[in-house]
Design a protein around this motif. Sequence first.
Motif, short mmCIF file in Angstrom:
data_model
loop_
_atom_site.label_atom_id
_atom_site.label_comp_id
_atom_site.label_asym_id
_atom_site.label_seq_id
_atom_site.Cartn_x
_atom_site.Cartn_y
_atom_site.Cartn_z
N VAL A 275 0.83 -1.20 0.00
CA VAL A 275 0.00 0.00 0.00
C VAL A 275 0.86 1.26 0.00
O VAL A 275 1.60 1.53 0.96
N GLY A 276 0.78 2.02 -1.09
CA GLY A 276 1.48 3.28 -1.20
C GLY A 276 0.70 4.42 -0.59
O GLY A 276 -0.39 4.22 -0.03
N GLY A 277 1.25 5.64 -0.70
CA GLY A 277 0.63 6.77 -0.03
C GLY A 277 0.40 7.96 -0.92
O GLY A 277 1.17 8.22 -1.85
N THR A 278 -0.65 8.72 -0.62
CA THR A 278 -1.02 9.89 -1.40
C THR A 278 -1.19 11.11 -0.49
O THR A 278 -1.28 11.00 0.72
N ALA A 279 -1.24 12.28 -1.14
CA ALA A 279 -1.72 13.51 -0.52
C ALA A 279 -3.17 13.67 -0.95
O ALA A 279 -3.48 13.63 -2.14
N ASP A 328 0.68 -1.89 -4.93
CA ASP A 328 -0.52 -2.41 -5.59
C ASP A 328 -1.65 -1.38 -5.62
O ASP A 328 -2.30 -1.18 -6.64
N VAL A 329 -1.92 -0.76 -4.48
CA VAL A 329 -2.93 0.30 -4.36
C VAL A 329 -2.38 1.32 -3.38
O VAL A 329 -1.26 1.19 -2.89
N SER A 330 -3.18 2.32 -3.05
CA SER A 330 -2.70 3.37 -2.16
C SER A 330 -3.86 4.02 -1.42
O SER A 330 -5.03 3.78 -1.71
N ALA A 331 -3.50 4.89 -0.47
CA ALA A 331 -4.47 5.70 0.28
C ALA A 331 -3.70 6.84 0.92
O ALA A 331 -2.48 6.92 0.82
N GLY A 356 2.10 9.16 6.94
CA GLY A 356 2.94 8.01 6.65
C GLY A 356 2.11 6.87 6.11
O GLY A 356 0.88 6.83 6.28
N THR A 357 2.77 5.93 5.45
CA THR A 357 2.03 4.79 4.90
C THR A 357 1.53 3.85 5.99
O THR A 357 0.80 2.91 5.71
N ILE A 363 -6.15 1.45 6.48
CA ILE A 363 -7.29 1.93 5.69
C ILE A 363 -7.65 0.89 4.64
O ILE A 363 -8.83 0.52 4.47
N ILE A 364 -6.66 0.40 3.92
CA ILE A 364 -6.93 -0.59 2.87
C ILE A 364 -7.37 -1.92 3.47
O ILE A 364 -8.26 -2.61 2.92
N ALA A 365 -6.80 -2.33 4.59
CA ALA A 365 -7.27 -3.56 5.25
C ALA A 365 -8.75 -3.45 5.59
O ALA A 365 -9.52 -4.41 5.43
#
Length: 433
Positions: A275-279, A328-331, A356-357, A363-365
């Motif tokens: 899981v990656g991270g965004t603003a 794979d995905v992010s939040a 931070g990630t 969140i993704i879980a």
Amino acid sequence: MRSTPPNRPVRTGLRRAGAAAAAAAALVFACFGTAVQADAATVSSKVTWTATPCATPKHKGELACNSYRVTGGLTAFQKQQAARTGVTPKAADAATPSGYGPTNLQSAYGLTSAAASNGSGETIAIVDAYNDPNAESDLATYRSYYGLSACTTANGCFKKVSQTGSTTSLPSSDAGWSEEISLDLDMASAVCPKCNILLVEATSATMANLGKAVNEAVTLGAKYVSNSYGGSESSSDTSYDSSYFNHPGVAITVSAGDSGYGAEYPAASRYVTSVGGTALKTSSTTRGWTETVWKTSSTEGTGSGCSSYDTKPSWQTDTGCSKRTISDVSAVADPATGVSVYDSYGVTAGWYTFGGTSASSPIIAAVYALAGTPSSSSYPASFPYTKAGTSALNDVTSGNNGSCSTTYLCTAQTGYDGPTGWGTPEGVSAFTG
């Protein structure tokens, strides 16, 4: 023994929003569900933060948590409040929440109806190191403030155990990891309010102990396991894969790291959802939100890259990495657009904003939990790939997390890219089998 992971310096980061651009925006969509006139130019755009203490491993061979705590300035959420009310809140005021809460996150990721109706009977496991003695009471404060139902040991919603499953013989307490635990528990609650939560505390932050905690979580019935830690890759990773992360029918999420471009483990495991991270910011778009790759500097931002050891899973077909590609995905992960957390053990009791990630993994879980129990033979990391390029995911197409020779591995683009994977959730359909 696993080599010591690269440490992020415990320092203050600085992120500057485009004040002029914000002032030009006509509308801001806040958590209150109404469009309001924005005059963000009148609000200070400087946000400062520091890595949580667990981001620096206590002992050689331990892994680091992937979180930051905001220490000053106004977050994106506070700027929304100021634009809505005309009253500028005090920076770094622990008396009230200063980051995104459940309503914001559910809105941003198209989860409002799912969060209201799904998740009952599902258990999200949070795996962290050391003990947070205030975990249950801090979680109660968070959930009460946001109007979420009580999640306690007494009503069967919350359970805290050691890596052996004991409810009484727990690890030694640690202030830094307690901050991380509060972040993880609050994010699971924010996205899936009806889910049960199992906190599994490893004796220490070594891969062996954290891995045993993952196995214990699965043994105790969790179908969704969040891991907000990581470290440098090693030649032992493939054996760790088979020992700790090969659990068909279980959605295991791992934060991609906070040190910018470069691979971490266990995010590089072929069996997990990296899981990656965004603003994350409000916007006047139909969605009401916009996201870019989280990057503060060349050494601070979401992780991504090619694994040196892990085999590429069959569902991953990008050609820039011969082995496993992260993510794979992010939040949301940028501390400047961070999330509200209540913590009373790691710092002075109160409300804080974290990024931070470590935020994006739980969140993704929780999104997986809203989507429902995976089939017993499935690898849920593959699920988003079946909905790639559809409206089930918010494609993140701008920003980067550093420099690399193969552009998409460190720079957002239409479709798949390393920093954000296939994008962020828009509902739950991309996270079902």
